[in-house]
Design a protein around this motif. Structure first.
Motif, PDB file in Angstrom:
ATOM      1  N   ASP A  68       0.867  -1.180   0.000  1.00  0.00           N
ATOM      2  CA  ASP A  68       0.000   0.000   0.000  1.00  0.00           C
ATOM      3  C   ASP A  68       0.903   1.229   0.000  1.00  0.00           C
ATOM      4  OD1 ASP A  68      -1.765   2.050   0.339  1.00  0.00           O
ATOM      5  OD2 ASP A  68      -2.834   1.157   2.034  1.00  0.00           O
ATOM      6  N   THR A  69       1.064   1.815  -1.156  1.00  0.00           N
ATOM      7  CA  THR A  69       2.010   2.911  -1.344  1.00  0.00           C
ATOM      8  C   THR A  69       1.577   4.213  -0.690  1.00  0.00           C
ATOM      9  OG1 THR A  69       0.977   3.643  -3.399  1.00  0.00           O
ATOM     10  CG2 THR A  69       2.694   1.915  -3.555  1.00  0.00           C
ATOM     11  N   GLY A  70       0.315   4.272  -0.254  1.00  0.00           N
ATOM     12  CA  GLY A  70      -0.234   5.529   0.237  1.00  0.00           C
ATOM     13  C   GLY A  70      -0.808   6.377  -0.879  1.00  0.00           C
ATOM     14  N   CYS A 124       9.149   5.502  -6.517  1.00  0.00           N
ATOM     15  CA  CYS A 124       8.847   4.078  -6.564  1.00  0.00           C
ATOM     16  C   CYS A 124       9.697   3.297  -5.561  1.00  0.00           C
ATOM     17  CB  CYS A 124       9.076   3.527  -7.973  1.00  0.00           C
ATOM     18  SG  CYS A 124       7.823   3.987  -9.186  1.00  0.00           S
ATOM     19  N   HIS A 125      10.958   3.703  -5.411  1.00  0.00           N
ATOM     20  CA  HIS A 125      11.825   2.995  -4.464  1.00  0.00           C
ATOM     21  C   HIS A 125      11.300   3.135  -3.036  1.00  0.00           C
ATOM     22  CE1 HIS A 125      15.530   1.253  -2.871  1.00  0.00           C
ATOM     23  NE2 HIS A 125      15.421   2.168  -1.914  1.00  0.00           N
ATOM     24  N   ILE A 126      10.922   4.341  -2.669  1.00  0.00           N
ATOM     25  CA  ILE A 126      10.434   4.582  -1.306  1.00  0.00           C
ATOM     26  C   ILE A 126       9.111   3.876  -1.073  1.00  0.00           C
ATOM     27  CG2 ILE A 126       9.516   6.362   0.233  1.00  0.00           C
ATOM     28  CD1 ILE A 126      11.581   8.298  -1.067  1.00  0.00           C
ATOM     29  N   ARG A 127       8.203   3.949  -2.046  1.00  0.00           N
ATOM     30  CA  ARG A 127       6.846   3.459  -1.832  1.00  0.00           C
ATOM     31  C   ARG A 127       6.649   1.989  -2.200  1.00  0.00           C
ATOM     32  NH1 ARG A 127       3.553   7.698  -0.570  1.00  0.00           N
ATOM     33  NH2 ARG A 127       4.348   9.776  -1.066  1.00  0.00           N
ATOM     34  N   LYS A 128       7.581   1.428  -3.017  1.00  0.00           N
ATOM     35  CA  LYS A 128       7.411   0.038  -3.454  1.00  0.00           C
ATOM     36  C   LYS A 128       8.612  -0.843  -3.143  1.00  0.00           C
ATOM     37  CE  LYS A 128       4.261   0.956  -7.349  1.00  0.00           C
ATOM     38  NZ  LYS A 128       4.064   0.783  -8.809  1.00  0.00           N
TER      39      LYS A 128
END
Length: 264
Positions: A68-70, A124-128
């Protein structure tokens, strides 16, 4: 018009593909335990969840996780509860590090993904990617919904890909879009209603749009980038295969309209 009415047209080899997918999932549960499914909650992954149930798997033999990336659509997040209501699985939900996500937005703005490929990949790196590392820790196998038909970058995907720490199992590599929707219709599998609004591939809300007739399956993802850039990193080989290069230019921000506002 629903996605089922538009696309539910099985290929002549559908029965053989289904049998192979079920056998592959059963084998994976035995040979690559602990096994997990990486679910994006898209139509392919909803099919895999149903196949896992048909194969006799439950939380004792496999798990399911969602990143869940937010920044997911509300329609996407709602499917977590529908999975848990119907199937014998509790969905594990992984979130990005809150401090890292907030710092990124504070430094680069809420629309940083449109400014450059480097910033989009950092988002993408931070969220996935970082949550994915946590989700896969200790797992020997993971199931994905990759299909060869989805894009040129995925045309060479195999049903089992051995990675350094675990095996990546892709039960649907040979399935067509028609096969996917035929199976959904046959089994009344819940799916994201955005698919009925011409969203064949659904990711974070700011990075997803509907497609038009003639566009490929993933053209609605990161549509302002060139074709080679359209992966977030989850399915890029460690050696950089299919790693996208910085495009020469991005569309001006005035022409980029996110699907809806999402708070970080």
């Amino acid at each position: 018009m629903s996605a089922i009415s538009l696309y539910a047209k099985p290929s002549p080899e559908f029965a053989q593909k289904l049998a192979h997918s079920l056998a592959l999932i059963k084998t994976a549960a035995t040979e690559y335990s602990p096994l997990t499914q990486a679910s994006s909650l898209g139509c392919e992954d909803m099919v895999i969840t149903h196949l896992m149930h048909e194969a006799g798997l439950d939380n004792a033999s496999a798990s399911i996780f969602v990143l869940d990336t937010g920044m997911l659509h509300l329609e996407t997040v709602a499917l977590i509860g529908r999975i848990e209501e119907r199937y014998p699985f509790k969905v594990d939900v992984y979130h990005p590090d809150a401090d890292a996500a907030s710092a990124f937005v504070e430094e680069n703005g809420s629309q940083a993904m449109y400014k450059s490929l480097a910033l989009r990949k950092q988002c993408c790196h931070i969220r996935k990617m970082e949550p994915l590392e946590r989700a896969l820790a200790g797992k020997k196998g993971w199931l994905t919904g990759l299909r060869r038909e989805q894009s040129a970058a995925r045309a060479e995907v195999h049903d089992i890909e051995q990675q350094p720490e675990r095996a990546k199992i892709n039960p649907l590599v040979e399935w067509t879009q028609g096969d996917i929707w035929h199976y959904i219709a046959l089994n009344e599998i819940p799916y994201n209603p955005l698919h009925d609004q011409f969203f064949p591939s659904i990711g974070c809300a700011p990075c997803t749009r509907a497609v038009t007739l003639g566009e490929d399956f993933r053209s609605g993802r990161w549509w302002w980038e060139n074709e080679s850039a359209k992966e977030c990193g989850l399915h890029v080989a460690a050696d950089g295969t299919h790693e996208a290069q910085e495009p020469a230019a991005f569309e001006p921000l005035s022409s980029i309209i996110p699907i809806r506002e999402i708070q970080a």
